[in-house]
Design a protein around this motif. Structure first.
Motif, mmCIF file in Angstrom:
data_model
loop_
_atom_site.group_PDB
_atom_site.id
_atom_site.type_symbol
_atom_site.label_atom_id
_atom_site.label_comp_id
_atom_site.label_asym_id
_atom_site.label_seq_id
_atom_site.Cartn_x
_atom_site.Cartn_y
_atom_site.Cartn_z
ATOM 1 N N TYR A 117 -12.172 0.673 -15.395
ATOM 2 C CA TYR A 117 -11.391 1.068 -14.271
ATOM 3 C C TYR A 117 -11.156 0.274 -13.191
ATOM 4 O O TYR A 117 -11.002 0.942 -11.894
ATOM 5 C CB TYR A 117 -12.073 2.504 -13.936
ATOM 6 N N GLY A 118 -11.678 -0.976 -13.231
ATOM 7 C CA GLY A 118 -11.157 -2.030 -12.285
ATOM 8 C C GLY A 118 -12.359 -2.316 -11.257
ATOM 9 O O GLY A 118 -12.139 -3.338 -10.791
ATOM 10 N N GLN A 119 -13.223 -1.376 -11.034
ATOM 11 C CA GLN A 119 -14.600 -1.634 -10.093
ATOM 12 C C GLN A 119 -15.655 -1.153 -10.591
ATOM 13 O O GLN A 119 -15.883 -0.069 -11.317
ATOM 14 C CB GLN A 119 -13.943 -1.056 -8.627
ATOM 15 N N LEU A 124 -16.251 1.745 -6.444
ATOM 16 C CA LEU A 124 -15.233 2.933 -6.506
ATOM 17 C C LEU A 124 -15.758 3.955 -5.563
ATOM 18 O O LEU A 124 -14.894 4.649 -5.121
ATOM 19 C CB LEU A 124 -15.569 3.456 -7.908
ATOM 20 N N ILE A 303 -10.065 8.083 -9.599
ATOM 21 C CA ILE A 303 -9.792 6.660 -10.038
ATOM 22 C C ILE A 303 -8.179 6.485 -9.331
ATOM 23 O O ILE A 303 -7.946 5.143 -9.087
ATOM 24 C CB ILE A 303 -9.580 6.833 -11.665
ATOM 25 N N GLU A 304 -7.385 7.348 -9.442
ATOM 26 C CA GLU A 304 -6.039 7.191 -8.938
ATOM 27 C C GLU A 304 -6.000 6.654 -7.659
ATOM 28 O O GLU A 304 -5.367 5.916 -7.301
ATOM 29 C CB GLU A 304 -5.081 8.375 -9.196
ATOM 30 N N THR A 306 -8.435 5.303 -5.956
ATOM 31 C CA THR A 306 -8.933 3.839 -5.836
ATOM 32 C C THR A 306 -8.088 2.580 -6.204
ATOM 33 O O THR A 306 -8.030 1.555 -5.707
ATOM 34 C CB THR A 306 -10.339 3.585 -6.791
ATOM 35 N N GLN A 307 -7.252 3.357 -7.317
ATOM 36 C CA GLN A 307 -6.231 2.326 -7.853
ATOM 37 C C GLN A 307 -5.012 2.092 -6.934
ATOM 38 O O GLN A 307 -4.817 0.769 -6.597
ATOM 39 C CB GLN A 307 -5.664 2.648 -9.208
ATOM 40 N N GLN A 308 -4.813 3.077 -6.243
ATOM 41 C CA GLN A 308 -3.586 2.895 -5.210
ATOM 42 C C GLN A 308 -4.186 2.158 -4.134
ATOM 43 O O GLN A 308 -3.540 1.256 -3.513
ATOM 44 C CB GLN A 308 -3.109 4.508 -4.629
ATOM 45 N N SER A 310 -6.752 -0.176 -3.718
ATOM 46 C CA SER A 310 -6.828 -1.551 -4.176
ATOM 47 C C SER A 310 -5.429 -2.091 -4.374
ATOM 48 O O SER A 310 -5.320 -3.286 -4.049
ATOM 49 C CB SER A 310 -7.840 -1.757 -5.514
ATOM 50 N N LEU A 311 -4.523 -1.600 -4.879
ATOM 51 C CA LEU A 311 -2.913 -2.246 -4.803
ATOM 52 C C LEU A 311 -2.448 -2.429 -3.449
ATOM 53 O O LEU A 311 -1.789 -3.351 -3.349
ATOM 54 C CB LEU A 311 -2.199 -1.091 -5.696
#
Ligand code: SF4
Ligand code: ZN
Length: 313
Positions: A117-119, A124, A303-304, A306-308, A310-311
């Motif tokens: 999940y990237g982190q 997270l 998750i969504e 945190t991904q937004q 970090s982007l």
């Protein structure tokens, strides 16, 4: 103190059971009792595939060892949370879980949360702003989701965790103080499978924590002594300390508290409407796990988010 079975010098004295046993008979007694609880609460059969959540701590490794000795088909699942805390907690606990599996030729599935999940969990948690500083809320959410996901994807009927009596009594104490009816109704040795989720079982729920420590020491199981660094100062540790004081004054009090609760719940005597908390569930459109939230489940939302974030950095 002499072993009740053979009269040799006892290694473990259990005041609460008025029972003292030598090493050999203690190491027989623990799996015998576990088998008794598995049957009594109808947890699983020898035909079912079991996934044991393994943290590298004493309870989960003891559970895996006992199920293996009893001839059950039990594989392990280790979740790499990416928690360091100055003691290299995740790294060390994974090493010990892997060592345990390798020495016995057992299968251990490993999921690395950061890779997936990237982190890692602490990051997270920080970017999702859930849980006020401590990562435990996000960690719990991720662990539940991942255990359910792996059990479903790999076809395990049963998910087993190493919760012992001290854990269960502390949770029960907390739920009782808050009179959390929904949690009280769900707490027990078995949570039946529902909505595509595997059955959840706690085969060690009637063993005291010190009985599991003794089991690991006498079996020579190497486990991580340190708790997760984020556990320090938690409410559940405080409740455990309170219950330990009670147990010292009245040996057996913890077990009675838990068992009387299970009996009352079975009789429907909890003074709680049995149909509370039956929120309407639907499958999350992203991951398929049941949720009561409108739209995505809370895991996928976290998750969504945190991904937004970090982007956009
Ligand atoms: Fe996760 Fe550690 Fe908190 Fe437990 S104490 S929920 S392992 S962060
Ligand atoms: Zn989801």
């Amino acid at each position: 103190m002499k072993c009740k079975k053979c009269g040799e010098k006892a290694s473990v004295n259990m005041r609460q059971h008025k029972l003292a046993l030598c090493k050999e008979h203690y190491l027989e007694w623990v799996p015998e009792q576990t088998e008794r609880f598995i049957k009594k609460y109808e947890m699983f059969t020898h035909e079912e595939k079991i996934l044991v959540a393994v943290s590298g701590g004493k309870d989960s490794l003891a559970l895996w060892d006992i199920l293996h000795r009893l001839g059950y088909q039990a594989d392990g699942l280790y979740l790499g949370l990416g928690i360091d805390g100055g003691i290299n907690y995740s790294h060390e606990s994974q090493r010990l879980a892997q060592k345990f599996a390798d020495e016995r030729g057992l299968k251990l599935h490993v999921v690395d949360i950061e890779k997936e999940y990237g982190q890692p969990i602490p990051v997270l948690s920080e970017i999702s702003h859930r849980g006020h500083g401590k990562p435990c809320a996000v960690c719990g959410l991720v662990k539940r989701h991942e255990m359910n996901r792996i059990a479903r994807d790999l076809g395990y009927a049963v998910l087993a965790t190493g919760h012992n009596l001290d854990d269960e009594a502390a949770v029960l104490f907390g739920n009782t103080l808050n009179w959390s009816s929904e949690y009280l109704l769900r707490q027990g040795p078995v949570l039946p499978s529902a909505d595509g989720l595997a059955r959840k079982v706690k085969p060690l729920c009637r063993f005291y924590e010190r009985e599991m420590t003794a089991y690991c020491l006498l079996r020579g199981i190497e486990y991580i002594y340190e708790e997760c660094p984020f556990a320090e100062g938690s409410t559940s540790i405080y409740y455990k300390e309170l219950l330990n004081q009670l147990e010292t004054a009245r040996p057996g009090a913890k077990l009675t508290f838990y068992l009387k609760f299970l009996e009352a719940r079975k009789r429907g005597d909890l003074f709680i409407e049995q149909n509370v908390g039956q929120a309407h569930l639907h499958p999350c459109p992203k991951c398929g796990q049941p949720t009561s939230a409108p739209g995505l489940c809370s895991f996928c939302r976290t998750i969504e988010k945190t991904q937004q974030l970090s982007l956009s950095e």
